[in-house]
Design a protein around this motif. Sequence first.
Motif, short mmCIF file in Angstrom:
data_model
loop_
_atom_site.label_atom_id
_atom_site.label_comp_id
_atom_site.label_asym_id
_atom_site.label_seq_id
_atom_site.Cartn_x
_atom_site.Cartn_y
_atom_site.Cartn_z
N ALA A 1 -6.96 1.72 -4.72
CA ALA A 1 -5.64 1.38 -4.19
C ALA A 1 -5.79 0.31 -3.11
O ALA A 1 -6.88 0.11 -2.57
N PRO A 2 -4.70 -0.38 -2.78
CA PRO A 2 -4.77 -1.32 -1.66
C PRO A 2 -5.25 -0.62 -0.39
O PRO A 2 -4.98 0.57 -0.17
N PRO B 1 0.83 -1.22 0.00
CA PRO B 1 0.00 0.00 0.00
C PRO B 1 0.86 1.27 0.00
O PRO B 1 0.76 2.10 0.91
N THR C 1 -3.34 2.01 2.01
CA THR C 1 -2.62 3.15 1.41
C THR C 1 -2.92 4.43 2.20
O THR C 1 -4.08 4.75 2.44
#
Length: 319
Positions: free
Chosen positions: A250-251, A79, A254
Amino acid sequence: MHIRKRLSGFLLGLGLAVAAAQAQQPLRIVVPFAAGGGTDQYARLLASELTKHGTQTIVENKPGASGIVAADSVARSKPDGTTLLMSSLSILASNTVMYDKLPYDPVKSFTPVTQIAYQPTIIVGRSDLPYKNIKEMVAYAKAHPDKINRGSPGASVLTNLAPLAFEGMAGIRTTHIPFNGDSPGLQALLGSQTDIQGTSITGPLQHVKAGKMRVLGVMDSKRLPQVPEAPTFKEQGYDIEALLWYALSAPAATPKDTVDKLNRAVNQVLVDPDFIARSQAIGMEPRGGTPQALADYVKAETQRWVPLLQRLDLPKQGQ
């Protein structure tokens, strides 16, 4: 002592070099479809413009299982703001109904970054078919049950769900043949392995212009500027609209400041007049927004389409 100092200096220099290399790591946008399709074209256009604006960006294609392969890959990524998923309805909502078990959680595995584009679902067919529009296709399907083979980029993708919803509305049935992305499905259509396909205008546009395919209907309140001769579903007596949308996720872990930085970089590109014109030329309408706006939109779309999937009671898919 002199050797120690030189060794320390070398290790310090090596550490700085590694840190610099990590800092220069490009942004990677993972696309859940095969290269060459409409979403891939748009992702590459966006990546090119991001690079021009100072954010070096590459595209990586990970097709398969209605986006599960790509989603799982990004969910497991660091992330650190260097890996983003080109997400959509199937990945963030409908896969929960279509699959018994997912290797990722649509809500917990990702954090929203921004929307990036939308376009209406359409149905295209080969130009040699005995029907030229949706109204004629319905009549043909009723006279020839189960004779129409319909391709799609994946079982839980909107370009399958919307045609399914329409078939229920019209009282017809087609034989669904899912592919790993839009491009393989369109190639099968050109090769007469399928008859029609739920898609967007981006992928088949060149084939429509070449006279090899025909847009049978547009699931929007207005006609497409790229093919103004193609009627909407509403014009043909069927009240259905279905907009494909694309976003960047996003993961989950993050950091917020990293997400905000990515959001600003992408949205800067999305409002650029030249980028908008080039996007519209391939059938995409750029649309950005805040991370929260994306989260709210995904929630609304989930509430719209997931109940439909549940009512259809489709067989669960394997991975």
